[in-house]
Structures are given as structure tokens and as C-alpha cells.
Design a protein around this motif. Structure first.
Motif, PDB file in Angstrom:
ATOM      1  N   GLN A 118      20.591  29.544  27.509  1.00 49.34           N
ATOM      2  CA  GLN A 118      20.779  28.640  26.373  1.00 49.34           C
ATOM      3  C   GLN A 118      19.776  27.484  26.418  1.00 49.34           C
ATOM      4  OE1 GLN A 118      24.961  27.913  27.057  1.00 49.34           O
ATOM      5  NE2 GLN A 118      25.511  29.114  25.246  1.00 49.34           N
ATOM      6  N   LEU A 119      19.450  27.018  27.610  1.00 48.71           N
ATOM      7  CA  LEU A 119      18.465  25.943  27.718  1.00 48.71           C
ATOM      8  C   LEU A 119      17.088  26.416  27.272  1.00 48.71           C
ATOM      9  CD1 LEU A 119      19.389  24.090  31.035  1.00 48.71           C
ATOM     10  CD2 LEU A 119      20.198  23.697  28.706  1.00 48.71           C
ATOM     11  N   ARG A 120      16.736  27.657  27.597  1.00 52.31           N
ATOM     12  CA  ARG A 120      15.439  28.183  27.141  1.00 52.31           C
ATOM     13  C   ARG A 120      15.402  28.287  25.616  1.00 52.31           C
ATOM     14  NH1 ARG A 120      16.009  31.442  31.781  1.00 52.31           N
ATOM     15  NH2 ARG A 120      16.819  33.183  30.557  1.00 52.31           N
ATOM     16  N   VAL A 121      16.503  28.704  25.024  1.00 56.18           N
ATOM     17  CA  VAL A 121      16.581  28.813  23.564  1.00 56.18           C
ATOM     18  C   VAL A 121      16.459  27.427  22.932  1.00 56.18           C
ATOM     19  CG1 VAL A 121      18.124  29.421  21.647  1.00 56.18           C
ATOM     20  CG2 VAL A 121      17.875  30.971  23.597  1.00 56.18           C
ATOM     21  N   ALA A 122      17.179  26.457  23.478  1.00 59.17           N
ATOM     22  CA  ALA A 122      17.110  25.088  22.951  1.00 59.17           C
ATOM     23  C   ALA A 122      15.709  24.513  23.113  1.00 59.17           C
ATOM     24  CB  ALA A 122      18.133  24.200  23.650  1.00 59.17           C
ATOM     25  N   ALA A 123      15.056  24.820  24.227  1.00 54.26           N
ATOM     26  CA  ALA A 123      13.694  24.325  24.456  1.00 54.26           C
ATOM     27  C   ALA A 123      12.726  24.907  23.427  1.00 54.26           C
ATOM     28  CB  ALA A 123      13.237  24.668  25.871  1.00 54.26           C
ATOM     29  N   ARG A 124      12.892  26.192  23.088  1.00 55.25           N
ATOM     30  CA  ARG A 124      12.034  26.816  22.067  1.00 55.25           C
ATOM     31  C   ARG A 124      12.249  26.156  20.713  1.00 55.25           C
ATOM     32  NH1 ARG A 124       7.900  28.014  19.591  1.00 55.25           N
ATOM     33  NH2 ARG A 124       7.901  29.872  18.285  1.00 55.25           N
ATOM     34  N   ALA A 125      13.505  25.880  20.386  1.00 53.92           N
ATOM     35  CA  ALA A 125      13.789  25.188  19.124  1.00 53.92           C
ATOM     36  C   ALA A 125      13.155  23.808  19.128  1.00 53.92           C
ATOM     37  CB  ALA A 125      15.295  25.086  18.905  1.00 53.92           C
ATOM     38  N   ARG A 126      13.209  23.141  20.253  1.00 56.17           N
ATOM     39  CA  ARG A 126      12.617  21.798  20.348  1.00 56.17           C
ATOM     40  C   ARG A 126      11.104  21.849  20.146  1.00 56.17           C
ATOM     41  NH1 ARG A 126      14.197  16.634  19.582  1.00 56.17           N
ATOM     42  NH2 ARG A 126      12.185  15.641  19.686  1.00 56.17           N
ATOM     43  N   GLU A 127      10.452  22.871  20.675  1.00 53.63           N
ATOM     44  CA  GLU A 127       9.005  23.031  20.474  1.00 53.63           C
ATOM     45  C   GLU A 127       8.689  23.087  18.977  1.00 53.63           C
ATOM     46  OE1 GLU A 127       7.657  26.590  22.393  1.00 53.63           O
ATOM     47  OE2 GLU A 127       8.198  25.864  24.381  1.00 53.63           O
ATOM     48  N   LEU A 128       9.465  23.862  18.244  1.00 50.19           N
ATOM     49  CA  LEU A 128       9.234  24.000  16.810  1.00 50.19           C
ATOM     50  C   LEU A 128       9.499  22.684  16.077  1.00 50.19           C
ATOM     51  CD1 LEU A 128      10.814  27.524  16.317  1.00 50.19           C
ATOM     52  CD2 LEU A 128       8.380  26.948  16.151  1.00 50.19           C
ATOM     53  N   VAL A 129      10.558  21.993  16.468  1.00 50.20           N
ATOM     54  CA  VAL A 129      10.868  20.701  15.843  1.00 50.20           C
ATOM     55  C   VAL A 129       9.751  19.703  16.130  1.00 50.20           C
ATOM     56  CG1 VAL A 129      12.463  18.725  15.919  1.00 50.20           C
ATOM     57  CG2 VAL A 129      13.365  21.056  15.781  1.00 50.20           C
ATOM     58  N   ASP A 130       9.235  19.722  17.344  1.00 49.23           N
ATOM     59  CA  ASP A 130       8.130  18.825  17.699  1.00 49.23           C
ATOM     60  C   ASP A 130       6.870  19.121  16.891  1.00 49.23           C
ATOM     61  OD1 ASP A 130       9.724  17.505  19.513  1.00 49.23           O
ATOM     62  OD2 ASP A 130       8.868  18.497  21.288  1.00 49.23           O
ATOM     63  N   GLN A 131       6.754  20.358  16.394  1.00 49.46           N
ATOM     64  CA  GLN A 131       5.606  20.739  15.563  1.00 49.46           C
ATOM     65  C   GLN A 131       5.842  20.426  14.093  1.00 49.46           C
ATOM     66  OE1 GLN A 131       4.981  24.907  16.385  1.00 49.46           O
ATOM     67  NE2 GLN A 131       4.558  24.521  18.551  1.00 49.46           N
ATOM     68  N   GLY A 132       7.002  19.837  13.779  1.00 47.56           N
ATOM     69  CA  GLY A 132       7.277  19.430  12.414  1.00 47.56           C
ATOM     70  C   GLY A 132       8.221  20.331  11.635  1.00 47.56           C
ATOM     71  N   THR A 133       8.765  21.327  12.288  1.00 46.40           N
ATOM     72  CA  THR A 133       9.698  22.236  11.613  1.00 46.40           C
ATOM     73  C   THR A 133      11.081  21.586  11.546  1.00 46.40           C
ATOM     74  OG1 THR A 133       8.485  24.094  12.585  1.00 46.40           O
ATOM     75  CG2 THR A 133      10.673  24.567  11.685  1.00 46.40           C
ATOM     76  N   PRO A 134      11.732  21.600  10.396  1.00 43.24           N
ATOM     77  CA  PRO A 134      13.096  21.070  10.331  1.00 43.24           C
ATOM     78  C   PRO A 134      14.010  21.834  11.293  1.00 43.24           C
ATOM     79  CG  PRO A 134      12.247  21.464   8.128  1.00 43.24           C
ATOM     80  CD  PRO A 134      11.258  22.065   9.090  1.00 43.24           C
ATOM     81  N   ILE A 135      14.995  21.155  11.837  1.00 49.02           N
ATOM     82  CA  ILE A 135      15.836  21.764  12.867  1.00 49.02           C
ATOM     83  C   ILE A 135      16.540  23.028  12.393  1.00 49.02           C
ATOM     84  CG2 ILE A 135      17.880  20.340  12.439  1.00 49.02           C
ATOM     85  CD1 ILE A 135      18.144  20.333  15.598  1.00 49.02           C
ATOM     86  N   GLU A 136      17.013  23.046  11.157  1.00 48.01           N
ATOM     87  CA  GLU A 136      17.682  24.245  10.652  1.00 48.01           C
ATOM     88  C   GLU A 136      16.717  25.423  10.616  1.00 48.01           C
ATOM     89  OE1 GLU A 136      17.588  21.345   8.849  1.00 48.01           O
ATOM     90  OE2 GLU A 136      19.585  20.601   9.361  1.00 48.01           O
ATOM     91  N   ALA A 137      15.496  25.175  10.171  1.00 46.70           N
ATOM     92  CA  ALA A 137      14.484  26.235  10.112  1.00 46.70           C
ATOM     93  C   ALA A 137      14.083  26.665  11.520  1.00 46.70           C
ATOM     94  CB  ALA A 137      13.265  25.756   9.330  1.00 46.70           C
ATOM     95  N   ALA A 138      13.967  25.713  12.429  1.00 46.12           N
ATOM     96  CA  ALA A 138      13.613  26.033  13.814  1.00 46.12           C
ATOM     97  C   ALA A 138      14.667  26.939  14.436  1.00 46.12           C
ATOM     98  CB  ALA A 138      13.456  24.757  14.634  1.00 46.12           C
TER      99      ALA A 138
END
Length: 112
Positions: A61-81
Motif C-alpha cells: 500500500q505504501l508503494r501504491v501511495a508513493a506512486r500516486a504522490r509522484e503523479l500529484v507532484d507532477q501536477g495531476t489532481p489526486i482523483e486522476a492520480a
């Protein structure tokens, strides 16, 4: 005489064992607990609950959350990430299953 299985040792190697509290998970990933709650609300990950009702996270789950965070850091909205990460996981599963089926068919084709 078969060796006894030590559940504690097995948990150390289990990627799905909920070993991390919310605070520790946030520290490990360098994110806020609010981010973990947000990916939970988006149903990207579903933490298990301790007997006291506290969220507990696994390494997977931490790896999944980290991947989502990478996308959010690139400007992707959290729902889309969260949706992107979910689709990436589904694609990985489908590709793995496809590969397994191809191997099975190849084995059966060789034996026919």
C-alpha cells in the motif's frame, strides 16, 4: 519433523502485512497523513484497522501511495492520480495473466 512456521518472521517478508501506522507510513513516504486519508477516500488503498480502529498500512500500500504522490507532484489532481495508478495495476495484472496463458497454451500446443 516439519519445521514450525514463525508468524512473526513470516510477517517480516509479507508485503501485505499491515505493519505501518498512519504516522509512520507518512514519515516513511515523506507525505502527510491527510494524503494517506485522501488516497483511502479515493479507494486506491484500503488500510486495515487495528483493534483500536487506527489505520494500518502494508508495504504494498505504501508503494501504491508513493506512486500516486509522484503523479500529484507532477501536477495531476489526486482523483486522476488514483485512477491512473489503479489502471496501471490492472494493466500489470492483465499482462501477467496474458503471459501465463500464453505459456500454458504453448505447453499444451507442444503436447498435442
Amino acid at each position: 519433523m516439519p519445521a514450525e512456521i514463525d508468524p512473526v518472521t513470516d510477517n517480516l517478508d509479507d508485503d501485505d502485512y499491515p505493519a505501518y501506522t498512519m504516522g509512520r507510513a507518512a514519515d516513511v513516504l515523506g507525505i502527510t497523513p491527510a494524503f494517506l486519508r485522501a488516497v483511502g477516500e479515493a479507494e486506491l488503498i484500503t488500510p486495515l484497522r487495528s483493534e483500536g480502529g487506527h489505520r494500518r498500512y502494508s508495504r504494498r500500500q505504501l508503494r501504491v501511495a508513493a506512486r500516486a504522490r509522484e503523479l500529484v507532484d507532477q501536477g495531476t489532481p489526486i482523483e486522476a492520480a488514483c485512477r491512473i495508478v489503479s489502471l496501471e495495476d490492472q494493466l500489470e495484472d492483465a499482462l501477467r495473466l496474458n503471459d501465463e496463458m500464453r505459456k500454458l497454451l504453448a505447453e499444451r500446443g507442444a503436447n498435442i
